[in-house]
Design an enzyme around this catalytic site. Structure first.
Site, short mmCIF file in Angstrom:
data_model
loop_
_atom_site.label_atom_id
_atom_site.label_comp_id
_atom_site.label_asym_id
_atom_site.label_seq_id
_atom_site.Cartn_x
_atom_site.Cartn_y
_atom_site.Cartn_z
N PHE A 10 0.82 -1.21 0.00
CA PHE A 10 0.00 0.00 0.00
C PHE A 10 0.85 1.27 0.00
O PHE A 10 0.41 2.33 -0.44
CB PHE A 10 -0.95 0.00 1.20
N LYS A 11 2.07 1.17 0.47
CA LYS A 11 2.89 2.37 0.58
C LYS A 11 3.29 2.94 -0.77
O LYS A 11 3.63 4.12 -0.87
CB LYS A 11 4.10 2.08 1.48
#
Length: 472
Positions: free
Chosen positions: A111-112
């Site tokens: 997700f980063k």
């Protein structure tokens, strides 16, 4: 838009300033002076927009004065053009109430990427204007490091020093960092250290005048406001697909450092109708204890199969305490100083009541995590990673009314944690083709003792001083 520190003493900065600064000079974290808010009609008009356009619309109030609307659109189009799914963050239905928001379609499968692909472009944009060099010093429990390195490898004016606890990240996570051989990337494995130890070293460096006088120290961890801002967008994207603003949506967020779920809080302050934010922790449960009992006390880190959540000091929780506690930076500075001295703190009544208005929490042990992975596979045909499983466990135990959709944030591709997934489900998820040769690539990493002195000496020996030296 200008930004103030949660500890009340650092100067206010504009968006470009907070992006390059990371941590405030008084040790606090930057937040907007006021929350921008969209009307019901404005949110309604966001429905159906491509992700990059939605991102530009949602983020525009935060960058006002530093980026034009046109330039922000160009940057979001470039950042999200690298994702493997056209929707960038697609939704997958599990049953009548539960959904997954897949946040792992970026280049490093976590997700980063959603935030850091944009942050790398913002660094380049603002450094080019200023003629400065930036020395990024970051700590990672796995995914931040690889996403940040991918985003800034080879970019002018930026040197990256990424710390990870040796032996406490997965093989895939480690290799996604250490196989990037760009000359501006420095991977550091800290011996006999936890993520909290690495994070403490990073914070100490921001406060060390002997370092900050020589180098412009910046951050890619979620202490950097620009990174957190970009994560707000996918809450809007998911909620709009499920009927917002005409009905509220709940989110279950596996989190250790509180940045991902605080982005949901920001979305709510901007007018998005969020029914509940469920903070899902593993056995390193400081956030669960804080939200359920007011006890923010750090213990020893317990290594688990969800290493990105093996954290006992959640940096971004300070942003929530500031906002719900009356935005009194001086009082919060005293409260945080007490915590830093004793590793224990009680939330005030105002902080507990303010958090309870939107947040609940749940703790998952190894058995809960494994059962959630098995349920996702057996009942919904979805292979999920251990972090996502912790969020799904919390979502399914939430007790929310059946008409409220519950979205679990799927924070990592299951192939990043193949052993844990196979133990729970019998399925061994393959790496996507775009990273399939990862285990054949050369690695480069420096092992250092887990001490501030060792890391500071290494950074001082390899970083470019602030100013124009070293730029082309």
């Amino acid at each position: 838009m200008d930004y103030v520190s949660t500890r009340g003493r650092a100067p206010a900065l504009d968006f470009a300033g907070v992006t390059l600064a990371g941590l405030a000079s008084d040790g606090g974290l930057y937040v907007p002076r006021t929350w921008p808010r969209f009307t019901h009609e404005e949110i309604e008009a966001f429905a159906g927009l491509p992700y990059a356009e939605l991102a530009a619309r949602v983020m525009q109030p935060f960058v006002a004065g530093s980026l034009s609307a046109e330039r922000l659109r160009e940057l979001t189009a470039e950042a999200y053009g690298r994702f493997a799914h056209a929707a960038v963050t697609p939704l997958v239905q599990l049953d009548e109430q539960n959904w997954l928001l897949e946040l792992f379609h970026g280049p490093t499968l976590a997700f980063k990427d959603v935030a850091l692909q944009l942050l790398g472009l913002l660094f380049e944009e603002f450094l080019e204007r200023s003629g400065r060099n930036l020395t990024i010093v970051g700590a990672t429990s796995g995914d931040t490091g690889s996403a940040a390195i991918d985003a800034v490898a080879g970019r002018a004016g930026v040197q990256v020093f990424m710390l990870h606890p040796k032996g406490r990240v997965s093989d895939v996570q480690r290799r996604q960092m250490t196989t990037v051989l760009a000359p501006n990337i420095h991977n550091i494995a800290l011996e006999d250290a936890s993520f909290d130890d690495a994070q403490a070293i990073v914070k100490k460096m921001f406060a060390d005048a002997t370092m900050t006088d020589r180098f412009a120290i910046g951050a890619v961890n979620s202490i950097n406001w620009a990174r957190l801002m970009a994560q707000v967008v996918y809450y809007f994207a998911a909620a709009l697909q499920l009927g917002a603003p005409h009905r509220p949506v709940a989110f279950s967020v596996p989190t250790g450092n509180f940045g991902d779920v605080f982005a949901g809080y920001v979305a709510a302050q901007m007018g998005l109708p969020i029914a509940r934010l469920i903070v899902a922790t593993n056995v390193n449960d400081i956030l669960h204890r804080a939200l359920s009992a007011g006890d923010y006390s750090a213990g020893e880190v317990t290594p688990t199969a969800a290493p990105s959540m093996d954290i006992q000091v959640s940096s971004n929780f300070e942003r929530l305490l500031f906002d719900v506690g009356g935005r009194d930076g001086i009082a919060l500075a005293g409260q945080m100083a007490g915590f830093e001295a004793t590793r224990a703190m009680r939330l005030t009544n105002a902080q507990r009541e303010g958090a309870a208005a939107l947040f609940s929490s749940a703790r998952a042990d190894a058995a809960h995590m494994a059962r959630a992975m098995r349920w996702a596979w057996d009942d919904a045909g979805q292979v999920i990673d251990p972090h996502t499983a912790i969020g799904l466990h919390a979502a399914r135990a939430s007790g929310l009314a059946p008409q409220v959709p519950v979205v679990t944030l799927a924070t990592a591709h299951p192939a990043k944690f193949p052993a844990a997934v196979e133990r729970a489900t019998g399925q061994c998820p393959p790496l996507p083709a775009r990273v399939g040769d990862l285990f054949g690539r050369e690695e480069r990493v420096t092992d250092l003792p887990g001490s501030y002195e060792a890391v500071a000496a290494y950074v001082a020996a390899h970083a470019e001083p602030k100013g124009k030296a070293g730029r082309t």
